[in-house]
Design a protein around this motif. Sequence first.
Motif, PDB file in Angstrom:
ATOM      1  N   TYR A  96      25.099 -33.404  -0.233  1.00  0.00           N
ATOM      2  CA  TYR A  96      25.483 -34.115  -1.446  1.00  0.00           C
ATOM      3  C   TYR A  96      25.123 -33.224  -2.632  1.00  0.00           C
ATOM      4  N   VAL A  97      25.937 -33.291  -3.679  1.00  0.00           N
ATOM      5  CA  VAL A  97      25.637 -32.531  -4.890  1.00  0.00           C
ATOM      6  C   VAL A  97      25.343 -33.542  -5.993  1.00  0.00           C
ATOM      7  N   VAL A  98      24.114 -33.453  -6.541  1.00  0.00           N
ATOM      8  CA  VAL A  98      23.637 -34.481  -7.466  1.00  0.00           C
ATOM      9  C   VAL A  98      23.646 -33.963  -8.891  1.00  0.00           C
ATOM     10  N   ASN A  99      24.174 -34.806  -9.782  1.00  0.00           N
ATOM     11  CA  ASN A  99      24.130 -34.513 -11.213  1.00  0.00           C
ATOM     12  C   ASN A  99      23.751 -35.773 -11.985  1.00  0.00           C
ATOM     13  N   GLY A 100      22.836 -35.614 -12.924  1.00  0.00           N
ATOM     14  CA  GLY A 100      22.467 -36.776 -13.734  1.00  0.00           C
ATOM     15  C   GLY A 100      21.087 -36.623 -14.332  1.00  0.00           C
ATOM     16  N   GLN A 101      20.615 -37.726 -14.903  1.00  0.00           N
ATOM     17  CA  GLN A 101      19.303 -37.694 -15.559  1.00  0.00           C
ATOM     18  C   GLN A 101      18.528 -38.962 -15.224  1.00  0.00           C
ATOM     19  N   LYS A 102      17.270 -38.770 -14.857  1.00  0.00           N
ATOM     20  CA  LYS A 102      16.399 -39.913 -14.559  1.00  0.00           C
ATOM     21  C   LYS A 102      15.315 -40.021 -15.630  1.00  0.00           C
ATOM     22  N   MET A 103      14.869 -41.265 -15.874  1.00  0.00           N
ATOM     23  CA  MET A 103      13.825 -41.523 -16.877  1.00  0.00           C
ATOM     24  C   MET A 103      12.670 -42.250 -16.222  1.00  0.00           C
ATOM     25  N   TRP A 104      11.520 -42.213 -16.891  1.00  0.00           N
ATOM     26  CA  TRP A 104      10.342 -42.978 -16.437  1.00  0.00           C
ATOM     27  C   TRP A 104       9.954 -42.632 -15.006  1.00  0.00           C
ATOM     28  N   THR A 105      10.077 -41.343 -14.680  1.00  0.00           N
ATOM     29  CA  THR A 105       9.684 -40.889 -13.355  1.00  0.00           C
ATOM     30  C   THR A 105       8.193 -40.554 -13.419  1.00  0.00           C
ATOM     31  N   SER A 106       7.363 -41.568 -13.160  1.00  0.00           N
ATOM     32  CA  SER A 106       5.921 -41.378 -13.318  1.00  0.00           C
ATOM     33  C   SER A 106       5.418 -40.371 -12.297  1.00  0.00           C
ATOM     34  N   GLY A 107       4.586 -39.484 -12.744  1.00  0.00           N
ATOM     35  CA  GLY A 107       4.015 -38.477 -11.858  1.00  0.00           C
ATOM     36  C   GLY A 107       5.023 -37.414 -11.454  1.00  0.00           C
ATOM     37  N   GLY A 108       6.202 -37.400 -12.099  1.00  0.00           N
ATOM     38  CA  GLY A 108       7.244 -36.438 -11.737  1.00  0.00           C
ATOM     39  C   GLY A 108       6.774 -34.992 -11.828  1.00  0.00           C
ATOM     40  N   GLN A 109       5.881 -34.716 -12.794  1.00  0.00           N
ATOM     41  CA  GLN A 109       5.452 -33.321 -12.982  1.00  0.00           C
ATOM     42  C   GLN A 109       4.526 -32.838 -11.873  1.00  0.00           C
ATOM     43  N   TYR A 110       3.970 -33.773 -11.079  1.00  0.00           N
ATOM     44  CA  TYR A 110       3.057 -33.366 -10.002  1.00  0.00           C
ATOM     45  C   TYR A 110       3.624 -33.668  -8.612  1.00  0.00           C
ATOM     46  N   ALA A 111       4.854 -34.204  -8.586  1.00  0.00           N
ATOM     47  CA  ALA A 111       5.400 -34.661  -7.302  1.00  0.00           C
ATOM     48  C   ALA A 111       6.073 -33.521  -6.541  1.00  0.00           C
ATOM     49  N   ASP A 112       6.014 -33.620  -5.200  1.00  0.00           N
ATOM     50  CA  ASP A 112       6.703 -32.669  -4.336  1.00  0.00           C
ATOM     51  C   ASP A 112       8.058 -33.230  -3.908  1.00  0.00           C
ATOM     52  N   TRP A 113       8.110 -34.565  -3.798  1.00  0.00           N
ATOM     53  CA  TRP A 113       9.313 -35.226  -3.302  1.00  0.00           C
ATOM     54  C   TRP A 113       9.663 -36.414  -4.185  1.00  0.00           C
ATOM     55  N   CYS A 114      10.936 -36.790  -4.088  1.00  0.00           N
ATOM     56  CA  CYS A 114      11.398 -37.906  -4.912  1.00  0.00           C
ATOM     57  C   CYS A 114      12.273 -38.841  -4.069  1.00  0.00           C
ATOM     58  N   LEU A 115      12.025 -40.140  -4.230  1.00  0.00           N
ATOM     59  CA  LEU A 115      12.943 -41.136  -3.676  1.00  0.00           C
ATOM     60  C   LEU A 115      13.972 -41.408  -4.773  1.00  0.00           C
ATOM     61  N   LEU A 116      15.163 -40.878  -4.554  1.00  0.00           N
ATOM     62  CA  LEU A 116      16.174 -40.843  -5.616  1.00  0.00           C
ATOM     63  C   LEU A 116      17.300 -41.834  -5.338  1.00  0.00           C
ATOM     64  N   LEU A 117      17.685 -42.551  -6.377  1.00  0.00           N
ATOM     65  CA  LEU A 117      18.877 -43.398  -6.284  1.00  0.00           C
ATOM     66  C   LEU A 117      20.012 -42.710  -7.018  1.00  0.00           C
ATOM     67  N   ALA A 118      21.157 -42.620  -6.370  1.00  0.00           N
ATOM     68  CA  ALA A 118      22.320 -42.025  -7.035  1.00  0.00           C
ATOM     69  C   ALA A 118      23.582 -42.732  -6.553  1.00  0.00           C
TER      70      ALA A 118
ATOM     71  N   VAL B 207      13.676 -36.453 -15.655  1.00  0.00           N
ATOM     72  CA  VAL B 207      14.031 -35.430 -14.677  1.00  0.00           C
ATOM     73  C   VAL B 207      15.541 -35.218 -14.751  1.00  0.00           C
ATOM     74  N   PHE B 208      15.920 -33.949 -14.911  1.00  0.00           N
ATOM     75  CA  PHE B 208      17.339 -33.597 -14.983  1.00  0.00           C
ATOM     76  C   PHE B 208      17.769 -33.032 -13.641  1.00  0.00           C
ATOM     77  N   TRP B 209      18.924 -33.469 -13.194  1.00  0.00           N
ATOM     78  CA  TRP B 209      19.464 -33.040 -11.890  1.00  0.00           C
ATOM     79  C   TRP B 209      20.797 -32.326 -12.143  1.00  0.00           C
ATOM     80  N   ASP B 210      20.792 -31.009 -11.966  1.00  0.00           N
ATOM     81  CA  ASP B 210      22.005 -30.220 -12.216  1.00  0.00           C
ATOM     82  C   ASP B 210      22.464 -29.547 -10.939  1.00  0.00           C
ATOM     83  N   ASP B 211      23.548 -30.056 -10.369  1.00  0.00           N
ATOM     84  CA  ASP B 211      24.102 -29.496  -9.127  1.00  0.00           C
ATOM     85  C   ASP B 211      23.031 -29.309  -8.055  1.00  0.00           C
TER      86      ASP B 211
END
Lengths: 375, 349
Positions: A147-169, A210-214
């Motif tokens: 899958y190729v993901v593009n978009g922007q997420k907000m209020w991703t707490s702890g995003g700067q220290y995370a290794d993985w993300c449970l992402l909704l798209a 968090v910005f998701w570009d391709d």
Amino acid sequence: MDYRDTPEEAEFRASLRAWLAENIPAGWDKIEDRDEAARMQRAWHRTLYEAGYIGMSWPKEYGGRSLSPMYEAILNEEAGNLNAPRLPSVGYIGRAVFTYGSEEQKKRFLPPLLSGEAQWCQGFSEPEAGSDLASLRTLARLDGDHYVVNGQKMWTSGGQYADWCLLLARTDPDVPKHKGISAFLVSMREPGVTVRPIVLASGEAETCEVFWDDVRIPVAQRLGAPGEGWRIAMTTVAYERGPADIGFIASYRHTLRRVERLAAERGLLERPETRKKLAAAYVRGEVLRLNCMEQLSLRVSGREPGPEGSVAKLLWADAEQSLQHLAMDILGADCMTGAAGEWLGSYFTSRPVSVYGGSAQIQKNIIARMLGLPR
Amino acid sequence: MLALLDAEQQMLKEVAGQIARAAEVANPGDLKTRDRAAAWESLAQAGLLGLRVRDEEGRPSASGVEVAVVAEALGAGLVPVPYLGSAVLATELLALAGAGPEAEELAAGGKRAGILLNRDLSAPARLPGDEQGYAWDCDGAAEALALVEAPGGAQVVRVPLDGAFTPVAGADLTRSLARYDAPIDPSGLTRAGRPLTEAELARWEALALAALCADTVGVMRSAVTKAVEYAKERIQYGVPIGSFQAVQHMCAEAYVSAEAAASATGYAAWAVDVLEPGEALTAARTAKAQCGAVAREVTETVMQIFGGIGQTYEHIAHVHTRRALTDRQVLGDEDAQLLRIADVRLTGE
């Protein structure tokens, strides 16, 4: 009906207390540097994991101990009472993975989640999808086995220290909005992922955008079936997100004691009005604690978490925000002159409690639905 | 820990609910026609008037939780019987004082007793100090209990509800009130049992407050349920008013307040017989502070949701408000409770 520990719970509590007294990292609450605090938090996760205190209510086959959620509540309470660092919350991600994941996903993702080797964040909200989460726009387009993901997420707490993300798209823009969403398990190290901290009104960078570009995600890392994302998200937010799960009850008790000391230092304890307000703050804390005990009892008796959680959420926000008002009133000018600046910070930190995890207004809508009121 | 009713308590809830529904005041007209004696008889036959009678070892036949279950059911039905006054407040006072036979008499249902309260309804009357006051929830009672200072504690005395008492029309249409205006001479009064210690009085107050809270919770929950049902049916602008978010949020807020009060009340009721008297009393004061603080708001919100019709005498809404407001006052409103909680929290008194 019995609000006391069973003999097994009492035994667990006693050994836990002894363990905590030995293992809480000394001076952790004096760390000011956020990166260092994040490292401490990771090490604390590992220490808890090695002692068997992470994921206690998970099924044994997924690395848990199949204990009742009561034991996690005791852990939260005792850790809070002894002023331990924040407990890692692995429950909601874990619940999503072992409820909806493939065997391969469970084997791959659950052990490092439990051990703390992999830290997770949650990519749900977006600039244009807050309370109306289902209108999210981040797009995941199928391209071969990725899958190729593009978009922007907000209020991703702890995003700067995370290794993985449970992402909704969104994987299907052509079906009704709740039906076109899928969930993904994505590495935050993938090319195209950019994390930018958001500084909140308190001045602290507690959350991220968090910005998701391709960003390319293997199809094997989609969680559940295509279009199942909304259901997965709802499971996730229903589990282990209550005030009791995050140690709020104990921290509220600490804060109330501090506010009582502030009133005493300022010679306000003779004022009946102040005494009443302090007692009212105690009552709010007790009411929340007891409501949470009922919710927990229902959970232990096998009831799925339901809209009753909205009651606790509203009581929680009200308790925390009222307590910060009281502190501000007791401090008077000191809160504005920087003489007691940390309290201004905690005041601003209390404001988003009625916004995150579903705003107070959304919680009331949920309760109205539960009462059967028409749309 | 399991903060839920067990199977037996659930069964009791069913039984109490059935009795309450049979005697329910669904509109103010029912107050004249309800067979109050029959309702009392049903409660007696089901053994619900004797929950606090003590066995040979001095143990109550049921805990505060069972008392609260019954009180909530009767509150929900706005049932016009003196359950709190006679079966809880008076019976418990007699039982604690070791006046077993007198407590048994009340439990059998043939005889009733009220409780004498001071002028602001905030505490049991102390004689001869409280020169004015009220017999509360004394429907069908020939006497009310009061306290007299005695060596070794507070002595329970039986005050005949004779010519010195004037029935008054209080706010609460479902429970009786009689005023006395002249000092009562305690020397001629019959004593019941032995004097009560401070700890025993604290235990009594804890049960009394928990039962009052349970009554309030019943009143609030049933009022909210009725308002929600109305909001689903009442059509304005071509839609049910319950489809408007403003109305939905009023319902949700009232629901949250009532449920929060119920959570605190459940714990207070459990604490009565399990925790130390001081702790049990703090738990009860916590519940009473919460119930008192929300009772007015919740029942007012319900009247508001009912709109114009909810403001009329013929409608049931104000009967809820009246009973809840009276519960709030009896044995101290939230201000009184908060000050006492502050004494414990801030000075360890």
